[in-house]
Design an enzyme around this catalytic site. Structure first.
Site, PDB file in Angstrom:
ATOM      1  N   HIS A 143      10.044   2.714   7.182  1.00 17.30           N
ATOM      2  CA  HIS A 143       8.755   2.976   7.818  1.00 17.30           C
ATOM      3  C   HIS A 143       7.626   2.867   6.804  1.00 17.30           C
ATOM      4  O   HIS A 143       7.852   2.891   5.601  1.00 17.30           O
ATOM      5  CB  HIS A 143       8.742   4.368   8.450  1.00 17.30           C
ATOM      6  CG  HIS A 143       8.739   5.480   7.441  1.00 17.30           C
ATOM      7  ND1 HIS A 143       9.890   5.882   6.798  1.00 17.30           N
ATOM      8  CD2 HIS A 143       7.735   6.243   6.947  1.00 17.30           C
ATOM      9  CE1 HIS A 143       9.588   6.861   5.949  1.00 17.30           C
ATOM     10  NE2 HIS A 143       8.281   7.097   6.015  1.00 17.30           N
ATOM     11  N   HIS A 196       3.122   1.384   1.941  1.00 20.81           N
ATOM     12  CA  HIS A 196       4.403   0.916   1.407  1.00 20.81           C
ATOM     13  C   HIS A 196       5.572   1.393   2.258  1.00 20.81           C
ATOM     14  O   HIS A 196       5.437   2.313   3.055  1.00 20.81           O
ATOM     15  CB  HIS A 196       4.586   1.441  -0.024  1.00 20.81           C
ATOM     16  CG  HIS A 196       4.656   2.948  -0.059  1.00 20.81           C
ATOM     17  ND1 HIS A 196       3.516   3.739   0.028  1.00 20.81           N
ATOM     18  CD2 HIS A 196       5.700   3.797  -0.129  1.00 20.81           C
ATOM     19  CE1 HIS A 196       3.880   5.009   0.002  1.00 20.81           C
ATOM     20  NE2 HIS A 196       5.199   5.074  -0.084  1.00 20.81           N
TER      21      HIS A 196
END
EC number: 3.1.-.-
Length: 172
Positions: free
Chosen positions: A115, A34
């Site tokens: 990220h 995620h």
């Protein structure tokens, strides 16, 4: 209860991330790959209803966003986290900002670096070796994201979806 807000990338990106997370991320079994939009926070059952309504408003006023990944990177020397670097587009930065203002006001502990973590809690040597080999790889992945998710943490430490929010000004 502890909550967080994330974007789940496509299966293709999740499969790529998981191919490394199995070995390099001790949180592999606790959460799907995620991009964190809002770090874990505490809320009561009453508070989460107000928060979910505020998130719903943010989602309605935000168009789907483009998620582009071009390389592996690291937070070293601050910590030994290796990640898929998501290009910090204006849309992603605006969504992050909206999820930290108004009724959702909070001060993030770290600057927002979009990220997808693939490795963490690595020794210095392992971090250096893994990052060195990953940086030689050429990756280029782009996709449109039309939803994000409010998660909550279970007693065993794993995370599950509390509610999904579709992005789009035209949604009812």
């Amino acid at each position: 209860m502890k909550y967080g807000i994330v974007i789940f990338p496509s299966k293709k990106v999740q499969d790529l991330a998981n191919s490394y997370r199995k070995r390099y991320d001790p949180h592999y079994a606790l959460i799907t790959p995620h991009l964190t939009l809002k770090s874990p926070f505490e809320a009561t059952d009453e508070e989460i209803n107000v928060i979910a309504n505020a998130i719903r408003e943010v989602a309605k006023s935000t168009d789907p966003i483009e998620l582009t990944i071009k390389k592996f990177s690291s937070f070293s020397p601050v910590n030994n986290v290796i990640y898929l670097k998501v290009e910090p587009t204006e849309e992603i930065l605006s969504l992050h900002k909206a999820l930290h203002s108004g009724k959702l006001e909070s001060n993030p502990e770290y600057s927002f670096v979009p990220h997808i973590t693939i490795g963490q809690k690595l020794s210095d040597d392992e971090h250096s070796d893994v990052l060195g080999s990953l940086k030689m790889m050429n990756i280029e992945q782009s996709e449109t994201i039309d939803r994000f998710h409010l998660l909550y943490q279970l007693e065993n430490g794993s995370w599950t979806v509390y509610e999904t929010f579709r992005l789009g000004k035209d949604l009812e």
